[in-house]
Enzyme design. Structure first.
Site, PDB file in Angstrom:
ATOM      1  CB  SER A 100     -18.885  54.511 -10.212  1.00  0.00           C
ATOM      2  OG  SER A 100     -19.107  55.289 -11.370  1.00  0.00           O
ATOM      3  CD  GLU A 120     -18.881  28.852   1.463  1.00  0.00           C
ATOM      4  OE1 GLU A 120     -20.048  29.205   1.171  1.00  0.00           O
ATOM      5  OE2 GLU A 120     -18.332  27.866   0.956  1.00  0.00           O
ATOM      6  CG  HIS A 124     -18.244  37.809  -1.094  1.00  0.00           C
ATOM      7  ND1 HIS A 124     -18.365  37.781  -2.469  1.00  0.00           N
ATOM      8  CD2 HIS A 124     -18.559  36.564  -0.667  1.00  0.00           C
ATOM      9  CE1 HIS A 124     -18.738  36.580  -2.863  1.00  0.00           C
ATOM     10  NE2 HIS A 124     -18.872  35.821  -1.783  1.00  0.00           N
ATOM     11  NE  ARG A 125     -10.109  40.602   0.037  1.00  0.00           N
ATOM     12  CZ  ARG A 125      -9.985  39.387  -0.506  1.00  0.00           C
ATOM     13  NH1 ARG A 125     -10.317  38.319   0.203  1.00  0.00           N
ATOM     14  NH2 ARG A 125      -9.525  39.238  -1.721  1.00  0.00           N
ATOM     15  CD  GLU A 132     -23.894  35.690  18.778  1.00  0.00           C
ATOM     16  OE1 GLU A 132     -24.042  34.941  19.760  1.00  0.00           O
ATOM     17  OE2 GLU A 132     -24.604  35.617  17.755  1.00  0.00           O
ATOM     18  CB  SER A 133     -17.665  38.953  20.248  1.00  0.00           C
ATOM     19  OG  SER A 133     -16.459  38.537  20.859  1.00  0.00           O
ATOM     20  N   GLY A 134     -17.663  35.568  20.306  1.00  0.00           N
ATOM     21  CA  GLY A 134     -17.551  34.473  21.253  1.00  0.00           C
ATOM     22  C   GLY A 134     -16.589  34.771  22.384  1.00  0.00           C
ATOM     23  NE  ARG A 230     -19.795  33.118  -1.963  1.00  0.00           N
ATOM     24  CZ  ARG A 230     -18.877  32.231  -1.649  1.00  0.00           C
ATOM     25  NH1 ARG A 230     -19.145  30.946  -1.798  1.00  0.00           N
ATOM     26  NH2 ARG A 230     -17.692  32.601  -1.206  1.00  0.00           N
TER      27      ARG A 230
END
Length: 276
Positions: A100, A120, A124-125, A132-134, A230
């Site tokens: 912590s 991918e 990882h939450r 960016e939004s399509g 990763r």
């Protein structure tokens, strides 16, 4: 002051030192219409440290509050840097997995990568993401193709495989087919938009090789967890076998973090790259 410095300062962050790279990022994903912009193909990943509040000293006051209580307030408020004399405590925390204290810091990265990398990444939450939004903007014609150094051939079975070099013919085929598929898909996307079809519907024809961009914010403990999974590293106690493209992102993030928190990074390395 550049735009990025202004944004960082306005938000209370630290101005980023590598400002000279920003024009390249903007150029990589232009904001003009597709009729004016030819399709671009890339094999690289972009990572920029946008802002940070991350120091080895953050670990120290967070750990020492358990035994010193309010006496740690002055050290926490002073912003004094950690010294080599503090290395022992950081090493102890890392070795015994007292995790912590490594959470009391923050780093925000700007990342440009293909959509398949982001899918991918978001497994990882342990981070905050905004992409960016399509739906709300027309996606730019920038697509990933494997570079000449990309190992193309998988040998072995699931859980026990490796990638080896492809032949020149395989590399040529992978690049040519990737480009042809991207061109075909983007032409279809443009025809749908020109016909008045909503962006959120038209984007469905685009491949996961399309480049997107996002901000990701995490602390050092979360980043160590990400890096342990990763990156492939000879010093890892628990070897990982990441896809190369997300590893390219992780390597750049690690470089920034190592500069911010060198004692913590060294302890991570010495401890076999295991997140505490």
């Amino acid at each position: 002051m550049t735009l990025r410095d202004a944004v960082a300062v306005a938000g209370g962050g630290v101005p980023v030192r590598r400002v000279s790279q920003l024009p390249d990022i903007v150029k990589a994903v232009p904001d003009t219409t597709s009729e004016q912009t030819p399709i671009q193909f890339r094999s690289d990943m972009t990572v920029e440290l946008v802002r940070s509040s991350a120091h080895d000293s953050d670990v120290l006051f967070a750990a020492r509050v358990s035994t010193q209580g309010e006496k740690t307030l002055d050290a926490a408020a002073s912003g004094a840097e950690a010294t080599d004399r503090d290395r022992g405590l950081i090493n102890y925390l890392m070795r015994d997995r007292h995790g912590s204290p490594f959470e009391h810091n923050s780093m925000t990265f700007y990342v440009q990568a293909p959509i398949f990398v982001f899918r991918e990444f978001m497994r990882h939450r342990i981070a905050s993401y905004n992409e960016e939004s399509g739906r709300y903007r027309e996606l730019r014609p920038v697509f990933y193709v494997p570079g000449a150094e990309r190992r193309l051939v998988q040998v072995g079975k699931p859980g026990a495989y490796e990638f080896i070099e492809g032949t020149p013919e395989q590399t040529e085929l992978a690049v040519a087919e990737s480009k042809a598929a991207a061109q075909f898909a983007y032409d279809a996307y443009q025809r749908m938009l020109a016909a008045g079809i909503a962006r959120e519907v038209a984007r469905g024809v685009l491949p996961v090789s399309t480049y997107s961009s996002m901000y990701v914010t995490m602390n050092a403990r979360s980043l160590m967890n990400f890096l342990s999974l990763r990156t492939k590293h000879p010093e890892s106690h628990f070897p990982s076998f990441p896809q190369r493209e997300i590893e390219m992102v992780a390597e750049q993030m690690e470089t920034f973090w190592a500069e911010l928190m060198p004692l913590t990074h060294a302890a991570f390395q010495a401890g076999g790259r295991v997140a505490p």
